[in-house]
Each structure stands twice: as C-alpha cells, then as structure tokens.
Design a protein around this motif. Structure first.
Motif, PDB file in Angstrom:
ATOM      1  N   VAL A  19       0.873  -1.177   0.000  1.00 19.41           N
ATOM      2  CA  VAL A  19       0.000   0.000   0.000  1.00 19.41           C
ATOM      3  C   VAL A  19       0.908   1.225   0.000  1.00 19.41           C
ATOM      4  O   VAL A  19       1.944   1.249   0.668  1.00 19.41           O
ATOM      5  N   ALA A  20       0.548   2.242  -0.768  1.00 20.22           N
ATOM      6  CA  ALA A  20       1.392   3.426  -0.904  1.00 20.22           C
ATOM      7  C   ALA A  20       1.770   4.014   0.452  1.00 20.22           C
ATOM      8  O   ALA A  20       0.905   4.246   1.305  1.00 20.22           O
ATOM      9  N   ASP A  21       3.074   4.222   0.637  1.00 21.12           N
ATOM     10  CA  ASP A  21       3.627   4.836   1.847  1.00 21.12           C
ATOM     11  C   ASP A  21       3.364   4.011   3.112  1.00 21.12           C
ATOM     12  O   ASP A  21       3.431   4.545   4.222  1.00 21.12           O
ATOM     13  N   PHE A  29       0.826  -5.004   2.706  1.00 20.68           N
ATOM     14  CA  PHE A  29       0.449  -5.259   1.322  1.00 20.68           C
ATOM     15  C   PHE A  29      -1.019  -4.975   1.042  1.00 20.68           C
ATOM     16  O   PHE A  29      -1.875  -5.069   1.927  1.00 20.68           O
ATOM     17  N   ASP A  30      -1.270  -4.637  -0.218  1.00 19.58           N
ATOM     18  CA  ASP A  30      -2.633  -4.438  -0.701  1.00 19.58           C
ATOM     19  C   ASP A  30      -3.121  -5.780  -1.244  1.00 19.58           C
ATOM     20  O   ASP A  30      -2.730  -6.198  -2.330  1.00 19.58           O
ATOM     21  N   PHE A  47      12.620  -5.141   0.951  1.00 18.56           N
ATOM     22  CA  PHE A  47      13.386  -4.667   2.098  1.00 18.56           C
ATOM     23  C   PHE A  47      13.919  -3.255   1.879  1.00 18.56           C
ATOM     24  O   PHE A  47      13.998  -2.462   2.820  1.00 18.56           O
ATOM     25  N   LYS A  48      14.259  -2.934   0.650  1.00 14.56           N
ATOM     26  CA  LYS A  48      14.721  -1.577   0.349  1.00 14.56           C
ATOM     27  C   LYS A  48      13.604  -0.574   0.599  1.00 14.56           C
ATOM     28  O   LYS A  48      13.850   0.557   1.048  1.00 14.56           O
ATOM     29  N   GLU A  49      12.361  -0.992   0.335  1.00 10.45           N
ATOM     30  CA  GLU A  49      11.210  -0.115   0.504  1.00 10.45           C
ATOM     31  C   GLU A  49      10.863   0.103   1.979  1.00 10.45           C
ATOM     32  O   GLU A  49      10.515   1.220   2.385  1.00 10.45           O
ATOM     33  N   ILE A  50      10.962  -0.951   2.782  1.00  9.59           N
ATOM     34  CA  ILE A  50      10.472  -0.847   4.163  1.00  9.59           C
ATOM     35  C   ILE A  50      11.553  -0.530   5.185  1.00  9.59           C
ATOM     36  O   ILE A  50      11.248  -0.144   6.314  1.00  9.59           O
ATOM     37  N   LYS A  51      12.810  -0.694   4.828  1.00  8.51           N
ATOM     38  CA  LYS A  51      13.877  -0.610   5.821  1.00  8.51           C
ATOM     39  C   LYS A  51      14.059   0.811   6.350  1.00  8.51           C
ATOM     40  O   LYS A  51      13.746   1.793   5.686  1.00  8.51           O
ATOM     41  N   TYR A  52      14.603   0.871   7.559  1.00 11.51           N
ATOM     42  CA  TYR A  52      14.944   2.139   8.179  1.00 11.51           C
ATOM     43  C   TYR A  52      16.378   2.513   7.808  1.00 11.51           C
ATOM     44  O   TYR A  52      17.131   1.656   7.326  1.00 11.51           O
ATOM     45  N   PRO A  53      16.773   3.764   7.992  1.00 12.01           N
ATOM     46  CA  PRO A  53      18.155   4.143   7.668  1.00 12.01           C
ATOM     47  C   PRO A  53      19.151   3.217   8.357  1.00 12.01           C
ATOM     48  O   PRO A  53      19.005   2.878   9.519  1.00 12.01           O
ATOM     49  N   GLY A  54      20.143   2.804   7.636  1.00 13.09           N
ATOM     50  CA  GLY A  54      21.127   1.865   8.160  1.00 13.09           C
ATOM     51  C   GLY A  54      21.361   0.744   7.172  1.00 13.09           C
ATOM     52  O   GLY A  54      20.625   0.576   6.199  1.00 13.09           O
ATOM     53  N   LYS A  55      22.388  -0.019   7.417  1.00 14.23           N
ATOM     54  CA  LYS A  55      22.778  -1.080   6.505  1.00 14.23           C
ATOM     55  C   LYS A  55      22.129  -2.411   6.884  1.00 14.23           C
ATOM     56  O   LYS A  55      22.047  -2.759   8.059  1.00 14.23           O
ATOM     57  N   ILE A  56      21.678  -3.127   5.878  1.00 13.84           N
ATOM     58  CA  ILE A  56      21.190  -4.490   6.080  1.00 13.84           C
ATOM     59  C   ILE A  56      21.812  -5.395   5.028  1.00 13.84           C
ATOM     60  O   ILE A  56      22.138  -4.952   3.926  1.00 13.84           O
ATOM     61  N   THR A  57      21.996  -6.641   5.394  1.00 17.65           N
ATOM     62  CA  THR A  57      22.485  -7.653   4.451  1.00 17.65           C
ATOM     63  C   THR A  57      21.526  -8.831   4.484  1.00 17.65           C
ATOM     64  O   THR A  57      21.221  -9.348   5.560  1.00 17.65           O
ATOM     65  N   ILE A  58      21.065  -9.230   3.322  1.00 12.26           N
ATOM     66  CA  ILE A  58      20.139 -10.360   3.226  1.00 12.26           C
ATOM     67  C   ILE A  58      20.933 -11.607   2.875  1.00 12.26           C
ATOM     68  O   ILE A  58      21.617 -11.657   1.844  1.00 12.26           O
TER      69      ILE A  58
END
Length: 280
Positions: A89-91, A95-96, A153-164
């Motif tokens: 869902v936008a912003d 999920f829609d 994950f790029k869309e929902i993540k908070y500032p900071g580094k993540i590794t999948i």
C-alpha cells in the motif's frame, strides 16, 4: 499471573470458615459436599478468566515488541510477512491484498523462515531467510523472487545497513562411531527387527528439530543418538561444516565444529551418512 484453582478455592473456603452463619450450616468436611463442589466450579471459572487475561497480556506484549519498527524482531516479522506478487500500500509497510483469496495470500508468503542478528563488527543487520519445498528448507533461486525480496526490504527498511543472506544450506560433514547392540542393529546400522536405519533417522529428526539459525550442539546430537534402541554409545569423531563464500561463488573449505555452530545460512544439510561406523 493466574492463581491456581486450588489457591482460589482455598480462599473461598477460608472466607466461608470465617463467617459464623455459614460455618453453622456448612459443616461437612467431605470434598464432595455440595458447597465445596460449588466453590470448585466457581474457582475453575475464575481461573479460566485469569488465564485469559494472562494470555491477552502476552499477546499484547509480543505485538508491541514486534511492532517497534527498526528492531531486529520487527525485521524478522516483516520478512515473514513478505508477499510475492503483491504490492505494498502506498507509503505503508503492508500489502494491498485487494480481492485476493486467503489461499492466494498464504501462497504468496514464500519466506517461511527468517532470523535477524546484529553484526559483531559494524553497524549492520544480518537478515537470514529461507523458503521450503516439500518440507525441506531451501534458498531462493528464482531471480524474480530474489529481486522482489530485495526491493521489498529496500522499501520498508529504516536508515542503516542491512544484508540479506539467501544461501544454500551449510554443508554438514559428520564422522560418527556407534557402539551397537548386536542383537538389535546389524553391522551397517540397520534394525534387525524393522529393517530401517534408526541412527540415521534420529540424526535427520534432530536436524528438523533444530530451530532456524539455531545453535547445533555436538553434545545434543550425541544425546539424541544415544536414545536410539540398539545404541550402547555414540561418539562424534569429527564434525565440519562449509558455507557459501560469495567471493568463491560456492562452498568454502569445511571448517571444524568443536562444540557448537550456528549455520551461516541459518540451516544445515547433511552431505552423507556413509561416515557412520558401527562397532561392537
């Protein structure tokens, strides 16, 4: 915390005993006396009510804990909520689902296992994920799925580094010696009575019981094998594991497991059972 039925009933009986009017009429000491049965029924109802409150508190605490955005537990929860083929869902971070059926929604949740840990040497979250095919844990090899997961994950993540971490299972090499009861197991470890291989089955069961991203302990595996009928003693002569090295684009050289090991991928796969030696 909910009181026990006995605690609640004893309080009721104590109140009855302290009332001069009631003690004159209710004198029976039998546990089957009508008034005692009534107090038991009421106490049970109160206990159920208090238990519901306890469960409700646990559920609310868990929900609050997991909804604290940016925490490792939140990332794990979000990983398991990923829906392949659906848009957010936008912003929002959910999920829609539109008119999708419950079956379609469940089928879209392809990430079946997830674990999130903080890196030991830098400010980064490590997100391990895995799917499942026919009851067996697996990595995601479909490029479309991999791209969709990374985009999510790029869309929902908070500032900071993540590794999948989306790796094939860590390969587990076991070299085991079993002291067998010759009346129960033959020289190859087969059950004389049932014609199955109980030690092998116990190891497979142990691996299934191991939590995703759980600590594989050599001692726990030995305990599991020693419970098998026909096993007089069990020793792990050596244990090694190998995991995907991104620089090699394949498995690295197996490394020894001395006491315990958490799989880099989050889960293990036993390479062979041929290194189980049965002695008398």
């Amino acid at each position: 915390m909910a009181r026990t039925v006995a605690q609640i009933q004893n309080l009721m009986l104590a109140d009855i005993a302290s009332d001069d009017t009631l003690t004159t009429a209710l004198t029976s000491s039998s546990k089957y006396a009508i008034f005692r049965l009534f107090t038991f029924i009421v106490a049970t109802a109160i206990w159920i009510h208090e238990t519901f409150f306890d469960q409700h508190t646990v559920e609310i605490d868990t929900k609050i804990y997991n909804q604290k955005s940016g925490r490792p537990s939140w990332y794990r929860e979000m990983a398991l909520k990923f829906q392949y083929g659906f848009d957010l869902v936008a912003d929002k971070d959910y999920f829609d689902n539109g008119t999708a059926s419950q079956e379609q929604i469940e089928d879209s949740k392809i990430i079946k296992y997830a674990a999130v840990n903080e890196s030991d040497d830098e400010s980064r979250l490590i997100i391990k994920i895995a799917g499942e095919v026919d009851g067996v844990l697996t990595d995601f090899t479909d490029p479309s799925q991999v791209i969709a997961i990374k985009a999510y994950f790029k869309e929902i993540k908070y500032p900071g580094k993540i590794t999948i971490i989306n790796y094939k299972a860590d390969q587990l090499y076991l070299n085991i010696q079993i002291k067998r009861d010759a009346l129960v197991l033959n020289e190859s470890g087969m059950s004389i009575l049932n014609a199955n291989y109980p030690v092998r089955e116990a190891i497979q069961e142990f691996m299934k019981e191991l939590p995703f991203d759980g600590d594989l302990k050599r001692s726990a595996l030995v305990d599991k094998m020693q419970k098998v009928p026909g096993v007089l003693d069990a020793t792990i002569l050596s244990a090694e594991s190998s995991w995907i090295d991104p620089e090699l684009n394949g498995y690295a050289t197996p490394q020894p497991i001395f006491i315990s090991k958490v799989a880099v991928s989050g889960y293990f796969e036993i390479v062979t059972f041929d290194n189980i030696n049965y002695v008398v």
